[in-house]
Design a protein around this motif. Structure first.
Motif, PDB file in Angstrom:
ATOM      1  N   LEU A 177      -0.358   3.686  -4.277  1.00  0.00           N
ATOM      2  CA  LEU A 177      -0.472   2.800  -3.122  1.00  0.00           C
ATOM      3  C   LEU A 177      -0.449   3.554  -1.803  1.00  0.00           C
ATOM      4  O   LEU A 177      -0.894   3.023  -0.786  1.00  0.00           O
ATOM      5  CB  LEU A 177       0.666   1.769  -3.137  1.00  0.00           C
ATOM      6  N   ASP A 178       0.113   4.749  -1.805  1.00  0.00           N
ATOM      7  CA  ASP A 178       0.161   5.490  -0.535  1.00  0.00           C
ATOM      8  C   ASP A 178      -1.094   6.319  -0.298  1.00  0.00           C
ATOM      9  O   ASP A 178      -1.176   7.053   0.681  1.00  0.00           O
ATOM     10  CB  ASP A 178       1.396   6.383  -0.482  1.00  0.00           C
TER      11      ASP A 178
ATOM     12  N   SER B  72      -4.565  -1.521   1.244  1.00  0.00           N
ATOM     13  CA  SER B  72      -5.444  -2.605   1.691  1.00  0.00           C
ATOM     14  C   SER B  72      -6.096  -3.296   0.501  1.00  0.00           C
ATOM     15  O   SER B  72      -6.207  -4.526   0.464  1.00  0.00           O
ATOM     16  CB  SER B  72      -6.518  -2.069   2.640  1.00  0.00           C
ATOM     17  N   ARG B  73      -6.569  -2.518  -0.492  1.00  0.00           N
ATOM     18  CA  ARG B  73      -7.183  -3.113  -1.675  1.00  0.00           C
ATOM     19  C   ARG B  73      -6.152  -3.931  -2.457  1.00  0.00           C
ATOM     20  O   ARG B  73      -6.467  -5.010  -2.981  1.00  0.00           O
ATOM     21  CB  ARG B  73      -7.786  -2.024  -2.567  1.00  0.00           C
TER      22      ARG B  73
ATOM     23  N   GLU C 108      10.588  -4.151   3.179  1.00  0.00           N
ATOM     24  CA  GLU C 108       9.543  -3.783   4.140  1.00  0.00           C
ATOM     25  C   GLU C 108       8.152  -3.972   3.562  1.00  0.00           C
ATOM     26  O   GLU C 108       7.237  -4.434   4.247  1.00  0.00           O
ATOM     27  CB  GLU C 108       9.735  -2.327   4.583  1.00  0.00           C
ATOM     28  N   ALA C 109       7.976  -3.651   2.279  1.00  0.00           N
ATOM     29  CA  ALA C 109       6.653  -3.772   1.667  1.00  0.00           C
ATOM     30  C   ALA C 109       6.215  -5.237   1.618  1.00  0.00           C
ATOM     31  O   ALA C 109       5.048  -5.556   1.895  1.00  0.00           O
ATOM     32  CB  ALA C 109       6.677  -3.181   0.258  1.00  0.00           C
TER      33      ALA C 109
END
Length: 973
Positions: A401-402, A408-409, A440-441
Motif C-alpha cells: 500500500l505504500d 489510491s487504487r 489514521e488509515a
C-alpha cells in the motif's frame, strides 16, 4: 360504498379504491388516523383542542371544520360521519386498517386452544403475517410540531405496537426453532435485535441458534457484538447467563446439536411477564423523534450524489443508539449496510474497524452483487479480508500500500464496493461509530469518500464525540467540504429535557416496570437528561444499588467509570484546576479559579483550553466585574467525582482560598452580593464565626430584595453556625415566617427573641405577636399582646409607636365586632399620630379609619380617609402600607359599584403584596378581586383567581390546627 384502506404501521398511507388520497394538510391525516385507531365518536371540541391546542376555541373549531371538509372530499361520501357535536369514522364493509389486523392476529395466537404456538402451523402463519405487517413504527416519520397531545398519543401507540411486534418476533423465533427452521429462526431473532439492540435475551437466543446450526464462529461473534453494544450504550458487562452461554459455545458443547431432534433453544424465547426484563434492556427511544426524522430526510436526498451526516454529542448522549436505530429501520427495508465501530484501544490498528465492516458486508448479503464488481476490486478488498482469496482468479500479488498509486487504487476499490451495495431498496450506508477514535488509515479512507460523494449513491453516517482531543483538522475539513458542496450536514444531539425523561418513565411504567413514586423529577436532577446516566440510574434502582426512597442516590458504578475514564486523561495542571473549580461550585469564574488554584494566568488559560477540548467543562458567559469568563462543569456528577478525589485538608485550604479570592474580586462595595457564597466557603473551611457573619449579611441582602425564603434559609444557617445576635436573628426569622404564613413557627421565633431581650425592648415583639394572632383571627390573644406592648412602652414611650399599636388594636376590636371600642382606640391613635407627624403612623391610622367608616356604611368618609392614607403611604415608600390602603380603597369603591376602578386598585395591591412576599395578603387580594369580578358579572374570569386564593389559603396557618377558617376572613387590614 368505495373501499378505504389505511396503513399506519410505517409512514401513513391512505387509499380509496386502491388509489392514494391527496390532502393539503398533515392535520387531516392526523385526524383520520386518530378516528380510525380509536374507533369511536369524539366531540368536536375534543378534536379541536387535540389538534389545534394553541388556538382559541372558535379558531380551533373553524380549522376542524375546514379539515373535515378536506377529508370528506378526499375519502368520498359515507366514510366520515360529522355531526353538529361529534365526529367518527365508519368501519363498514370495505374498510381496512393494518393496526386492527395486526392486533387481531396477535389475539388469535393468544386465544388459540393449545399449549403454545411452538408446534401449531396456524399460529406460525398468524405470527409471520403479524411480523410482516409491522414493517416500521406506527406513523413513522410523521409528527405534528404544534400538537404535543397528538404526538404523545402517537408515541404511546407506537410503543404499544412495537411491544406487540417484539412479542410476535419472540414467539415466531421459538416456533421456527421448535420446527427445525433454524435459518428462519435466526432471521426473526436478528429482527428482534434490530428492533432493540439492548435486548440481551435476543442476543442469547441468536447466539444459541447460530450454535445449533453449527455456526460456532457466528455465535461467538454475536456475543462480542452484545458486549460492544452494552458497553458502548450502557457502560455495563453482559449478564452472567450470557457469559455462561458464551463459555459453553466456546467449549463447543453444541457440536452436533443441529442433527438432533431437540431443536428448542436452551434459553427460552417466551415472552417475559411485565416487569421481568431488565430495565436497561428495554429502554424506549424517547426524545429522538426529530433526530430520526432528520436522518431519514438526509437519506432520502441521496440521488445521484451521496450524502454525509455527522452525528455529534457528548459522551453518553446516545449517538450510537440513534444511529443503530436508524440503521435497523433501513435494514428492515432491505438496505445494505456496512457498519464499523472504532475503539480507543485500537486507534493504532490500521483499518481495524473497517475490516469488521467489510466482513459484515460480504457475509450478511447475497453474493450476486459483489460477483459483478469490476476486475481487481475484490483483490484490493482481499488485502483486509484474506477469506476472499479463494474467489479470486490467479494473478500477480498486489504491490504494498505504500508503493506509488497503491493506496489510491485500494481506496477506489473500496468506494466501488460501497457503491455496488446500492439496491432497489435504497442507497448503501457506510456507518462508522466513534469516528473520533478511528485510526489514521481509516480517517484517510473516510476523507477520500467524503471528497467523492458526487456521483456516488453512498450514505456516509458517522458519530463523533464532542470535545475529543483528536478533534483535528480532519473534522473541520470534512464538514467544510460537504457544507460547501451541499452534500452533508451535522446533527448535534442534546440531552433529554425534563418532559422527555417523564415520558420515558411513563412508558416504562406502562410496560410493567415498578419504579419509586415521583422518580422522574429526581432522575432528571441526578442525570441532567444524559441518556447513558439515565440507563445506569434505572438499572441501579432496579437491582437495589440505589435506594429510591433516599434523597441522595449516590453515583452508580457505570456513571463513575465513565467519568473517571475522562478524568484520567487530563494532566496534572488541569487536574489541579478541576479540583479548585469543584470547590468553587458548579459554575466558576476565571479570576476566582486562578487565585484559588495558585496557578498563573497563562497556566490557567492553557489548562482551561485543554479541559474545554476534553469536553469536561463549558464556557457559559461573562461574570460581572473583573472576575472574567464563567465556566461550568458539563455534569454535576463530574464535579462530585472530582470533589471525592480531594483530601479533607486540601478541600479546606481551597475553600479558604476561594473565599479570599471572592472578596478581592468583589471589592468592599459588592461583598454583600456574594455573602452567601462566602459564608458557605468559610463554613467548609472550618471558620464558623466568619461563616455566621456572612450568613447574616447574605440574609439581609436577600431580605432587601424580598427574596424571603432565601433570607430565611441564610438566617437559619447563621443560628446553626453560632452567631451572637440571637434576639435579632429570631426576630428576623419570625418576620419572614409571618410573610410565608407559617404562623406557629413565627410565634415561637418571636417568643425566642423576646427571651434574649430586656423588658423595655419587648414592646416591639409584643406588637408582632399581636399581629400574628390577628392574622389567625384570634382577636382576644391579639388584643392582649397589643395591650402588653402599650404597657411596656408606658406613657413616655415613642408617640408614633404607641399610635401604631393603638391603631392595630382598634382594627382587632372592629373585626371582633366591637365598633365602639374600635372607634375609641382609633381616635386616640389619630391624635398621637398627628402629634408625632410620623408618615408611617399617619398612613396606618387613616387606613384604619377608612376601614371603620366602611364598616359603618359611610363610603364618602371611607374614601376620604383612604386617600389620605395613600398620600402618606406613597411618600413613605413602604409596599406593605401602600398595599393595605390600595386594598381597602378597592373594597370601598366596590361597595359603590365602581367595579372596574376597584379592580385596578386591587391589582396594584396584589402586585405589591407579591413583591413583598406576603402570601396571606396575596390570597386575600385574589379572593377580593374574584368577588369584584363576580359582582361585575364576570364569573368565568373570577374562578381562576378564586382557585389561586384557595390554594394559598389551604397552605398557611395550619401547622397546629387542621383547619383555621378565620384566616379566610382577612379581607381588610
Amino acid at each position: 360504498m368505495s373501499s378505504l384502506s389505511i396503513r399506519l404501521l410505517g409512514p401513513p398511507v391512505v387509499k380509496v379504491d386502491g388509489h392514494p388520497i391527496k390532502v393539503d394538510t398533515r392535520k387531516a391525516i392526523a385526524l383520520l388516523a386518530y378516528l380510525a385507531v380509536t374507533g369511536q365518536e369524539h366531540g368536536r371540541d375534543t378534536l379541536a383542542a387535540l389538534l389545534w391546542p394553541e388556538s382559541d376555541q372558535s379558531r380551533a373549531r373553524a380549522a376542524l371544520r375546514r379539515t373535515l371538509s378536506t377529508l370528506n372530499r378526499a375519502l368520498g361520501e359515507g366514510w366520515l360521519r360529522a355531526g353538529r357535536a361529534t365526529v367518527d369514522l365508519s368501519q363498514a364493509d370495505g374498510f381496512a386498517l393494518d393496526v386492527l389486523k395486526f392486533q387481531d392476529l396477535l389475539r388469535r395466537v393468544e386465544r388459540h386452544d393449545h399449549d403454545g404456538p411452538d408446534g401449531c402451523q396456524r399460529c406460525l402463519g398468524w405470527l409471520e403475517e403479524a411480523a410482516a405487517l409491522h414493517h416500521d413504527d406506527f406513523m413513522a416519520g410523521f409528527t405534528l410540531r404544534d400538537s404535543p397531545a397528538f404526538d404523545e398519543w402517537q408515541l404511546f401507540q407506537a410503543e404499544s405496537y412495537r411491544r406487540g411486534h417484539t412479542r410476535a418476533l419472540e414467539q415466531l423465533t421459538r416456533a421456527r426453532a421448535a420446527q427445525g427452521r433454524l435459518d428462519e429462526a435466526i432471521e426473526s431473532a436478528g429482527q428482534l435485535i434490530a428492533l432493540d439492540s439492548l435486548n440481551e435475551t435476543a442476543h442469547r437466543n441468536l447466539m444459541e441458534l447460530y450454535a445449533l446450526r453449527g455456526d460456532r464462529s457466528a455465535a461467538l461473534q454475536q456475543y462480542r457484538e452484545a458486549v460492544r453494544v452494552l458497553q458502548e450504550e450502557l457502560g455495563v458487562a453482559p449478564l452472567e447467563e450470557t457469559t455462561e452461554l458464551y463459555e459453553r459455545i466456546r467449549e463447543d458443547e453444541f457440536a452436533g446439536a443441529a442433527q438432533s431432534r431437540d431443536l428448542l433453544p436452551v434459553v427460552p424465547v417466551a415472552a417475559e411477564p411485565p416487569g421481568a426484563a431488565s430495565l436497561r434492556g428495554r429502554l424506549p427511544l424517547v426524545g429522538r423523534e426529530a433526530d430520526l426524522e432528520s436522518l431519514w430526510t438526509q437519506y432520502q436526498r441521496v440521488a445521484k450524489d451521496g450524502r454525509f451526516v455527522l452525528v455529534e454529542g457528548e459522551a453518553g448522549v446516545g449517538k450510537t443508539r440513534l444511529t443503530e436505530e436508524f440503521a435497523a429501520l433501513l435494514a428492515e427495508r432491505g438496505v445494505r449496510i456496512a457498519a464499523a465501530r472504532c475503539y480507543e484501544e485500537e486507534a493504532d490498528l490500521a483499518y481495524g474497524a473497517l475490516t469488521d465492516a467489510l466482513r459484515s458486508v460480504f457475509e450478511s448479503h447475497d453474493e450476486a452483487w459483489w460477483h459483478e464488481l469490476p476486475e481487481g476490486t475484490l483483490a484490493e478488498a482481499a488485502r483486509l479480508l484474506p477469506d476472499l482469496a479463494p474467489n479470486l482468479p490467479d494473478g500477480p500479488p498486489l504491490p504494498p500500500l505504500d508503493s506509488p498509486g497503491a493506496q489510491s487504487r485500494f481506496f477506489e476499490a473500496l468506494r466501488r464496493i460501497f457503491q455496488a451495495m446500492d439496491s432497489p431498496n435504497g442507497p448503501a450506508v457506510f456507518l462508522i461509530d466513534n469516528l473520533h477514535w478511528a485510526d489514521e488509515a481509516t480517517r484517510e479512507l473516510f476523507s477520500y469518500l467524503v471528497r467523492r460523494l458526487h456521483g456516488s449513491r453512498i450514505f456516509l453516517l458517522a458519530t463523533w464525540r464532542n470535545g475529543n482531543a483528536l478533534d483535528a483538522p480532519d473534522l473541520r475539513s470534512w464538514t467544510g467540504q460537504v457544507g460547501q458542496a451541499g452534500t452533508g450536514t451535522q446533527l448535534q444531539l442534546s440531552r433529554l429535557n425534563r418532559e422527555q425523561v417523564a415520558d420515558l418513565i411513563r412508558l416504562l411504567e406502562e410496560s410493567g416496570a415498578e419504579l419509586p413514586a415521583k422518580v422522574g423529577g429526581r432522575l432528571f436532577s441526578h442525570t441532567e437528561g444524559l441518556p447513558l446516566f439515565i440507563a445506569e440510574y434505572l438499572a441501579a434502582l432496579e437491582n437495589g444499588r440505589v435506594n429510591g426512597v433516599e434523597e441522595d442516590w449516590g453515583i452508580p458504578g457505570g456513571v463513575r467509570a465513565l467519568l473517571e475514564s475522562q478524568l484520567n486523561k487530563v494532566g496534572e495542571a488541569e487536574s489541579q484546576l478541576l479540583g479548585a473549580a469543584a470547590v468553587i461550585g458548579r459554575s466558576f469564574e476565571f479570576d476566582v479559579l486562578r487565585q484559588a488554584s495558585g496557578r498563573g494566568e497563562e497556566e490557567t488559560v492553557g489548562g482551561l483550553e485543554s479541559l474545554l477540548a476534553a469536553g469536561l467543562i463549558a464556557e457559559v458567559g461573562e461574570a460581572a466585574g473583573p472576575r472574567g469568563p464563567v465556566y461550568d462543569f458539563k455534569h454535576e456528577q463530574l464535579r462530585a467525582v472530582v470533589l471525592e478525589g480531594l483530601t479533607q485538608a486540601r478541600r479546606r485550604l481551597l475553600h479558604r482560598r476561594v473565599a479570599e479570592a471572592l472578596i478581592r474580586s468583589a471589592g468592599r462595595t459588592r461583598v454583600d452580593s456574594v455573602a452567601g457564597r462566602l459564608a458557605h466557603h468559610y463554613a467548609m473551611a472550618g471558620d464558623q464565626a466568619e461563616a455566621a457573619d456572612f450568613y447574616v449579611r447574605a440574609g439581609d441582602h436577600a431580605r432587601g430584595l424580598f427574596a424571603n425564603r432565601e433570607a430565611l434559609a441564610y438566617y437559619m444557617e447563621a443560628l446553626t453556625h453560632g452567631h451572637e445576635d440571637l434576639a435579632g436573628l429570631h426576630e428576623a426569622i419570625g418576620d419572614l415566617q409571618t410573610l410565608e404564613g407559617d404562623y406557629g413557627q413565627a410565634l415561637a421565633s418571636y417568643q425566642a427573641a423576646a427571651a434574649y431581650l430586656d423588658a423595655p425592648e419587648t414592646s416591639r415583639l409584643e406588637r408582632k405577636l399581636g399581629g400574628v394572632y390577628h392574622r389567625r383571627g384570634d382577636w382576644d390573644q391579639a388584643g392582649s399582646h397589643f395591650e402588653a406592648a402599650l404597657e411596656v412602652l408606658g406613657e413616655k414611650g415613642p408617640v408614633h409607636a404607641r399610635a401604631q399599636i393603638l391603631g392595630e388594636w382598634s382594627l382587632t376590636r372592629h373585626q371582633a365586632g366591637e365598633p365602639r371600642q374600635a372607634q375609641s382606640l382609633a381616635r386616640k391613635a389619630l391624635k398621637l399620630a398627628a402629634d408625632s407627624e410620623d408618615p408611617e403612623a399617619l398612613a396606618q391610622i387613616h387606613n384604619i379609619l377608612g376601614i371603620l367608616a366602611r364598616g359603618r356604611g359611610d363610603p364618602e368618609e371611607a374614601e376620604k380617609q383612604l386617600r389620605a392614607s395613600l398620600t402618606f403611604a406613597e411618600a413613605l415608600g413602604d409596599p406593605s402600607v401602600r398595599a393595605a390602603a390600595l386594598n381597602n380603597m378597592a373594597l370601598a369603591l366596590g361597595d359603590s359599584g365602581k367595579h372596574g376602578q376597584a379592580f385596578e386598585y386591587a391589582q396594584q395591591a396584589l402586585d405589591l403584596s407579591r413583591s413583598h412576599g406576603d402570601r396571606h395578603r396575596e390570597a386575600a387580594l385574589l379572593s377580593n378581586m374574584a368577588d369584584l369580578l363576580h359582582a361585575d358579572g364576570r364569573t368565568e374570569e373570577a374562578m381562576p383567581l378564586l382557585k389561586q386564593a384557595a390554594g394559598i389559603f389551604t397552605e398557611i396557618g395550619t401547622e397546629e390546627r387542621d383547619y383555621e377558617p378565620e384566616i379566610w376572613k382577612l379581607i381588610e387590614w
